[in-house]
Design a protein around this motif. Structure first.
Motif, mmCIF file in Angstrom:
data_model
loop_
_atom_site.group_PDB
_atom_site.id
_atom_site.type_symbol
_atom_site.label_atom_id
_atom_site.label_comp_id
_atom_site.label_asym_id
_atom_site.label_seq_id
_atom_site.Cartn_x
_atom_site.Cartn_y
_atom_site.Cartn_z
ATOM 1 N N THR A 153 0.486 -1.050 0.218
ATOM 2 C CA THR A 153 0.219 0.119 -0.039
ATOM 3 C C THR A 153 1.052 1.502 0.348
ATOM 4 O O THR A 153 1.861 1.275 0.923
ATOM 5 C CB THR A 153 -1.225 0.060 1.066
ATOM 6 O OG1 THR A 153 -1.723 -0.908 1.123
ATOM 7 C CG2 THR A 153 -1.217 1.119 1.116
ATOM 8 N N ARG A 163 -0.225 11.990 -9.632
ATOM 9 C CA ARG A 163 -0.760 10.755 -9.421
ATOM 10 C C ARG A 163 -0.919 10.401 -10.536
ATOM 11 O O ARG A 163 -1.050 9.110 -11.022
ATOM 12 C CB ARG A 163 -2.481 11.432 -9.004
ATOM 13 C CG ARG A 163 -2.825 11.714 -9.908
ATOM 14 C CD ARG A 163 -4.577 11.818 -9.491
ATOM 15 N NE ARG A 163 -4.645 12.903 -7.950
ATOM 16 C CZ ARG A 163 -5.618 13.077 -7.641
ATOM 17 N NH1 ARG A 163 -7.248 12.113 -8.022
ATOM 18 N NH2 ARG A 163 -5.177 13.652 -6.549
ATOM 19 N N TYR A 166 1.375 7.625 -12.107
ATOM 20 C CA TYR A 166 0.911 5.850 -11.571
ATOM 21 C C TYR A 166 0.747 5.745 -12.711
ATOM 22 O O TYR A 166 -0.139 3.892 -12.969
ATOM 23 C CB TYR A 166 0.369 6.213 -10.098
ATOM 24 C CG TYR A 166 0.941 6.385 -8.976
ATOM 25 C CD1 TYR A 166 1.364 5.603 -7.993
ATOM 26 C CD2 TYR A 166 1.204 7.422 -8.228
ATOM 27 C CE1 TYR A 166 2.045 5.299 -7.023
ATOM 28 C CE2 TYR A 166 1.951 7.755 -7.329
ATOM 29 C CZ TYR A 166 2.342 6.954 -6.399
ATOM 30 O OH TYR A 166 2.692 7.258 -5.135
ATOM 31 N N TRP A 172 -1.571 -1.496 -10.383
ATOM 32 C CA TRP A 172 -2.150 -0.442 -9.592
ATOM 33 C C TRP A 172 -3.108 -0.078 -9.883
ATOM 34 O O TRP A 172 -3.926 -0.108 -10.879
ATOM 35 C CB TRP A 172 -0.611 0.453 -10.283
ATOM 36 C CG TRP A 172 0.624 0.801 -9.498
ATOM 37 C CD1 TRP A 172 1.551 0.248 -10.426
ATOM 38 C CD2 TRP A 172 1.036 1.140 -8.565
ATOM 39 N NE1 TRP A 172 2.730 -0.054 -9.747
ATOM 40 C CE2 TRP A 172 2.952 0.691 -8.558
ATOM 41 C CE3 TRP A 172 1.292 1.241 -7.296
ATOM 42 C CZ2 TRP A 172 3.396 0.745 -7.631
ATOM 43 C CZ3 TRP A 172 2.247 1.953 -6.016
ATOM 44 C CH2 TRP A 172 3.154 1.536 -6.746
ATOM 45 N N SER A 173 -2.931 0.136 -8.392
ATOM 46 C CA SER A 173 -5.450 0.140 -8.481
ATOM 47 C C SER A 173 -5.209 1.442 -7.385
ATOM 48 O O SER A 173 -4.794 1.551 -6.425
ATOM 49 C CB SER A 173 -6.358 -0.755 -7.931
ATOM 50 O OG SER A 173 -5.988 -0.963 -7.008
ATOM 51 N N ILE A 174 -6.158 2.716 -7.082
ATOM 52 C CA ILE A 174 -6.745 3.372 -5.701
ATOM 53 C C ILE A 174 -7.538 2.760 -5.344
ATOM 54 O O ILE A 174 -8.690 2.490 -5.987
ATOM 55 C CB ILE A 174 -6.772 4.612 -6.611
ATOM 56 C CG1 ILE A 174 -5.818 5.477 -7.729
ATOM 57 C CG2 ILE A 174 -7.455 5.460 -5.664
ATOM 58 C CD1 ILE A 174 -6.964 6.179 -8.931
ATOM 59 N N GLU A 175 -7.229 3.084 -4.267
ATOM 60 C CA GLU A 175 -8.116 2.292 -2.968
ATOM 61 C C GLU A 175 -9.007 3.944 -2.181
ATOM 62 O O GLU A 175 -10.315 3.149 -1.885
ATOM 63 C CB GLU A 175 -7.286 1.458 -1.819
ATOM 64 C CG GLU A 175 -6.359 0.851 -2.793
ATOM 65 C CD GLU A 175 -7.144 -0.356 -2.463
ATOM 66 O OE1 GLU A 175 -7.969 -1.030 -2.156
ATOM 67 O OE2 GLU A 175 -7.130 -1.238 -3.145
ATOM 68 N N GLN A 177 -8.946 8.289 -2.191
ATOM 69 C CA GLN A 177 -8.684 9.286 -3.147
ATOM 70 C C GLN A 177 -9.322 10.725 -2.064
ATOM 71 O O GLN A 177 -10.673 11.086 -1.849
ATOM 72 C CB GLN A 177 -8.381 10.108 -4.366
ATOM 73 C CG GLN A 177 -9.600 9.476 -5.114
ATOM 74 C CD GLN A 177 -9.062 9.033 -6.119
ATOM 75 O OE1 GLN A 177 -8.004 9.739 -6.857
ATOM 76 N NE2 GLN A 177 -9.964 8.720 -7.367
ATOM 77 N N THR A 196 -3.453 9.953 -2.921
ATOM 78 C CA THR A 196 -4.432 9.145 -2.982
ATOM 79 C C THR A 196 -3.865 7.695 -2.391
ATOM 80 O O THR A 196 -2.260 7.912 -1.804
ATOM 81 C CB THR A 196 -4.005 9.043 -4.715
ATOM 82 O OG1 THR A 196 -3.967 9.574 -5.376
ATOM 83 C CG2 THR A 196 -4.596 8.198 -5.735
ATOM 84 N N TRP A 198 -3.283 4.230 -2.436
ATOM 85 C CA TRP A 198 -3.023 3.210 -3.924
ATOM 86 C C TRP A 198 -2.438 2.317 -3.328
ATOM 87 O O TRP A 198 -2.084 1.514 -1.991
ATOM 88 C CB TRP A 198 -1.354 3.482 -4.534
ATOM 89 C CG TRP A 198 -1.749 4.487 -5.787
ATOM 90 C CD1 TRP A 198 -1.125 5.878 -4.982
ATOM 91 C CD2 TRP A 198 -1.782 4.785 -6.644
ATOM 92 N NE1 TRP A 198 -1.309 6.674 -5.865
ATOM 93 C CE2 TRP A 198 -2.140 6.320 -7.666
ATOM 94 C CE3 TRP A 198 -2.806 3.850 -7.845
ATOM 95 C CZ2 TRP A 198 -2.174 6.784 -8.361
ATOM 96 C CZ3 TRP A 198 -2.604 4.497 -9.072
ATOM 97 C CH2 TRP A 198 -2.829 6.201 -9.218
ATOM 98 N N SER A 199 -3.347 0.889 -4.008
ATOM 99 C CA SER A 199 -2.572 -0.773 -3.929
ATOM 100 C C SER A 199 -1.853 -1.382 -5.326
ATOM 101 O O SER A 199 -2.258 -1.018 -6.336
ATOM 102 C CB SER A 199 -4.041 -1.671 -3.516
ATOM 103 O OG SER A 199 -3.462 -2.275 -3.259
ATOM 104 N N TYR A 200 -0.467 -1.471 -4.925
ATOM 105 C CA TYR A 200 0.141 -2.080 -5.632
ATOM 106 C C TYR A 200 0.020 -4.077 -5.624
ATOM 107 O O TYR A 200 0.486 -4.097 -4.149
ATOM 108 C CB TYR A 200 1.651 -1.794 -5.783
ATOM 109 C CG TYR A 200 2.572 -2.815 -6.978
ATOM 110 C CD1 TYR A 200 2.524 -2.872 -8.357
ATOM 111 C CD2 TYR A 200 3.941 -3.682 -6.121
ATOM 112 C CE1 TYR A 200 2.936 -3.541 -8.869
ATOM 113 C CE2 TYR A 200 4.034 -3.632 -7.079
ATOM 114 C CZ TYR A 200 4.438 -4.189 -8.501
ATOM 115 O OH TYR A 200 4.884 -4.959 -10.138
#
Length: 217
Positions: A153, A163, A166, A172-175, A177, A196, A198-200
């Motif tokens: 995270t 941002r 990314y 990568w996805s946004i958890e 923001q 933001t 992020w989850s990778y």
């Protein structure tokens, strides 16, 4: 009446409660790496919001990039989060200030280093408060993708315009923001400071996905 100055005074009181001293930076830091920004302690009301939805366990390992005097580390310890937290900072004087109080917290450590030279493979959470320019951020994200195999995270505060570094990166996805500017009727920032989380998915998950695609093909 509450003011910006009273909010910062409250932050200092929380510093003292957490680690016995103020963690405010009274001078610009000496930043030697190209693209590095001066460290700014994150206000506690921001940390309360950013970290309120995160889960830490005994295996968690948080990296604070450009940790300054260590407010995020102090917050981590004062909230009783499980796991460990590490701060990396370029300015040796700020590292000395952080090192002067973290000794009582075995789960905390701080190093004087360029984060681009540090191994990242063990971290599960990474915190950024606008520590460097976008080109350096892109190199840092490349390093995350090269070295971290498991999910991670990334909490990026004050990522105004950054941002997009990314965007288009696989895994990568946004958890979550949002933005900060006001707190309880007080304007803390001159303009909205976006963030933001992020989850990778990690290198291992991406490799497995690639293998699945090859089998299907």
């Amino acid at each position: 009446m509450r003011t910006k100055q009273s909010l910062f005074a409250e932050d200092e009181r929380r510093d003292i409660a957490a680690c016995g001293r103020s963690l405010a930076c009274s001078r610009p830091a000496a930043r030697s790496a190209e693209g590095a920004h001066e460290p700014t302690p994150t206000p506690y009301f921001v940390l309360d919001e950013l970290f309120s939805h995160l889960a830490f366990d005994e295996g968690s390992r948080l990296l604070d990039v450009g940790c300054g005097t260590g407010r995020v580390l102090a917050y981590f310890a004062s909230r009783g989060f499980s796991g460990a937290a590490v701060g990396v900072e370029l300015d040796g004087d700020l590292v000395t200030r952080a090192s002067s109080w973290i000794g009582r917290f075995p789960q905390l450590s701080v190093r004087c280093a360029n984060v681009l030279d540090e191994p990242l493979g063990a971290y599960t959470h990474i915190y950024l408060f606008n520590p460097f320019d976008t080109p350096v951020l892109a190199r840092f994200l490349d390093k995350i993708e090269e070295e971290i195999a498991h999910p991670v995270t990334v909490i990026h505060m004050s990522d105004n315009g950054e941002r997009y570094a990314y965007a288009g990166r696989p895994g990568w996805s946004i958890e979550r923001q949002g933005a900060f500017q006001w707190f309880e009727g007080v304007q803390v920032f001159g303009y909205p400071q976006t963030y933001t989380i992020w989850s990778y998915s990690g290198r291992a998950a991406l490799s497995a996905l690639d293998n699945d695609k090859k089998i299907l093909d």
